[in-house]
Structures are given as C-alpha cells and as structure tokens.
Design a protein around this motif. Structure first.
Motif: not given
Ligand SMILES: [Fe+2]
Length: 131
Positions: A110-118, A12-14, A122-125
C-alpha cells in the motif's frame, strides 16, 4: 507501528489533489492500524472499504479534471487508476475470503501503491492542471 508518512516530495502543488491525498493517507493509516492493532476482521474490512470508496471518488475527481483540460496522458493515467483500484479490491476479496495476510507485505504494497502513483502520474497531472 507501520505508518505511511506524507513526506514533502509528495506535494503536487494542486490543492484539490493534495487535499485528497492527505485523506487517502489517513485512510491507509487507519487500515494499517486496524491490521496491527489485532482488531477483528470486521474493523479491518470497514477500514479497507472506506479506503476503497474514497479512492474511487478521488480517481473520479482527477479524471473529471483530466477531461476538462483535455490532458494528453489521460488514457494512461486512467488505466493506472483502474489497475490500482483492482489491486485493492483484490486485497479486499482476500480478506473477505478469510485468507491470512502478511501485515508487513500488505503495508509495503500500500505504501508503494500510493507513493509511486503520486510521484509518477499525479505530479505530471498537477503540472498540466497549473498551465
Ligand atoms: Fe491519479
């Protein structure tokens, strides 16, 4: 062996968010290993509890940052956190109840759970935190 791989597109760069995500990936992979290694249910429960605990801490850290910068999409992002946390708590309840789990299905979830949210939230945040 199913493993979550931290691909380039997930950065994300953060630094605080990326650092937390690396730790989340380690915990997801430790849980995958416990599922696939034919380990006893106590090791699986331990790995999942560690993932749930860290997820809660990570979400709280993001939410503090959202409040600090008065992030416009905070409510939607927090609602997603609540939903994601509920989903892994439900997974934990299933394990506690001794229900048989489908390893491939749980790993994909779990793979989708984490990947989709990021990728979505999280990219926008992270972009907003950089401003
Ligand atoms: Fe988030």
């Amino acid at each position: 062996m199913v493993q979550f791989s931290f691909t380039e597109d997930l950065y994300t760069g953060s630094s605080f968010i990326d650092g937390d995500h690396h730790r989340l990936v380690e915990l997801v992979n430790a849980f995958f290993e416990s599922m696939q290694g034919g380990e006893d249910s106590a090791s699986m429960a331990k790995a999942l509890h560690a993932l749930i605990a860290f997820t809660g801490e990570h979400f709280a850290r993001e939410e503090i940052e959202m409040e600090r910068v008065r992030y416009v999409a905070a409510l939607a992002h927090e609602a997603e956190h609540a939903k994601l946390l509920k989903q892994i708590v439900e997974l934990n309840d299933m394990l506690d109840a001794g229900r048989k789990i489908n390893i491939a299905a749980v790993a994909a979830f779990l793979d989708n759970w984490l990947r989709d949210h990021i990728l979505a939230a999280d990219m926008k945040l992270a972009a907003a935190l950089k401003k």
